[in-house]
Design an enzyme around this catalytic site. Sequence first.
Site, short mmCIF file in Angstrom:
data_model
loop_
_atom_site.label_atom_id
_atom_site.label_comp_id
_atom_site.label_asym_id
_atom_site.label_seq_id
_atom_site.Cartn_x
_atom_site.Cartn_y
_atom_site.Cartn_z
N ASP A 9 0.86 -1.17 0.00
CA ASP A 9 0.00 0.00 0.00
C ASP A 9 0.91 1.24 0.00
O ASP A 9 2.11 1.14 0.25
CB ASP A 9 -0.88 -0.04 1.26
CG ASP A 9 -1.75 1.18 1.41
OD1 ASP A 9 -2.41 1.57 0.43
OD2 ASP A 9 -1.78 1.75 2.52
N ASP A 11 -0.39 5.18 0.92
CA ASP A 11 -0.71 6.15 1.97
C ASP A 11 -0.73 5.51 3.35
O ASP A 11 -1.48 4.55 3.60
CB ASP A 11 -2.08 6.80 1.70
CG ASP A 11 -2.05 7.70 0.48
OD1 ASP A 11 -0.96 7.91 -0.08
OD2 ASP A 11 -3.12 8.20 0.08
N ASP A 215 -1.96 -0.64 5.94
CA ASP A 215 -2.35 -0.07 7.24
C ASP A 215 -3.85 0.11 7.42
O ASP A 215 -4.30 0.44 8.51
CB ASP A 215 -1.67 1.28 7.43
CG ASP A 215 -2.33 2.38 6.59
OD1 ASP A 215 -2.47 2.18 5.36
OD2 ASP A 215 -2.72 3.41 7.15
#
Length: 273
Positions: A9, A11, A215
């Site tokens: 991922d 961001d 996250d």
Amino acid sequence: MTTLLIFTDLDGTLLDHHTYSFKPALAALQSLKTFSIPCIINTSKTFAELASLRKELNHQDAFIVENGSAVYIPKKTPLSIDEQLEDCGDYWRKSFGPKRDELIKLTNDKQDQYTFKRFSDMTYQELMSITGLNSTNAQLAMQREFTEPMVWTDSNLALNALRDDLAPYDVQIQKGGRFAHLMGEHCDKANAMLWLKELYEVQSDDDVITMALGDGENDIGMLSQADIPVVIRSPVHAPPEIPNRCDAWLTDAYGPEGWAQAINLQLTKQGIL
């Protein structure tokens, strides 16, 4: 021997949640390049956003956009591809869902029932204030092909009700760090990851293992399907729970610093570092 594939991922993971910096991860990124370990971006960001970012990262591997809606494979890749893919200039594209216009039409009459604001309802200046992006990057973020992010200000119960409303149209809603994303039912970071893993398996004599780092809630599918799931600690929300995966790692550090720690740990475990 094993072939390691990294799926990451952006961001809040490879990029700092607040500053979007990836500086703490630079040395670990260079280690992956040195040892020819593919690092596949798997993000909610658009193709347009990744064009400049991939240059900054010196990223040359395949990448997945808009939460698993499409995979872009550089034509220079050594990967052997059997199926017919879309020709997109320097890339081959595999798409998994409907175009954005269909998603907008489906939700045009839902704003009387639920409280939300889609990207298509915003100016890029509004998006700048929500995300902290500069004007250039905010405009790139709005150039979506397969998904429609929403600022969801209604209840979780209402979000589930909208999910039920859209399910007959093969449309789902995935919640990310900042936005809820309207997308096709088969658009998923995990599906895209597994499709790419198969391509690597076809051409490799070694076992292919996947390490996924994320996250947010929209990373759960990818993390749950990875051989090595890594949850990157966030400064703004609790770590997502990965169902039936008691082996998931949770980093001590936040964002790109935690990302680098996890990469270095895996490379050490494999005797590479």
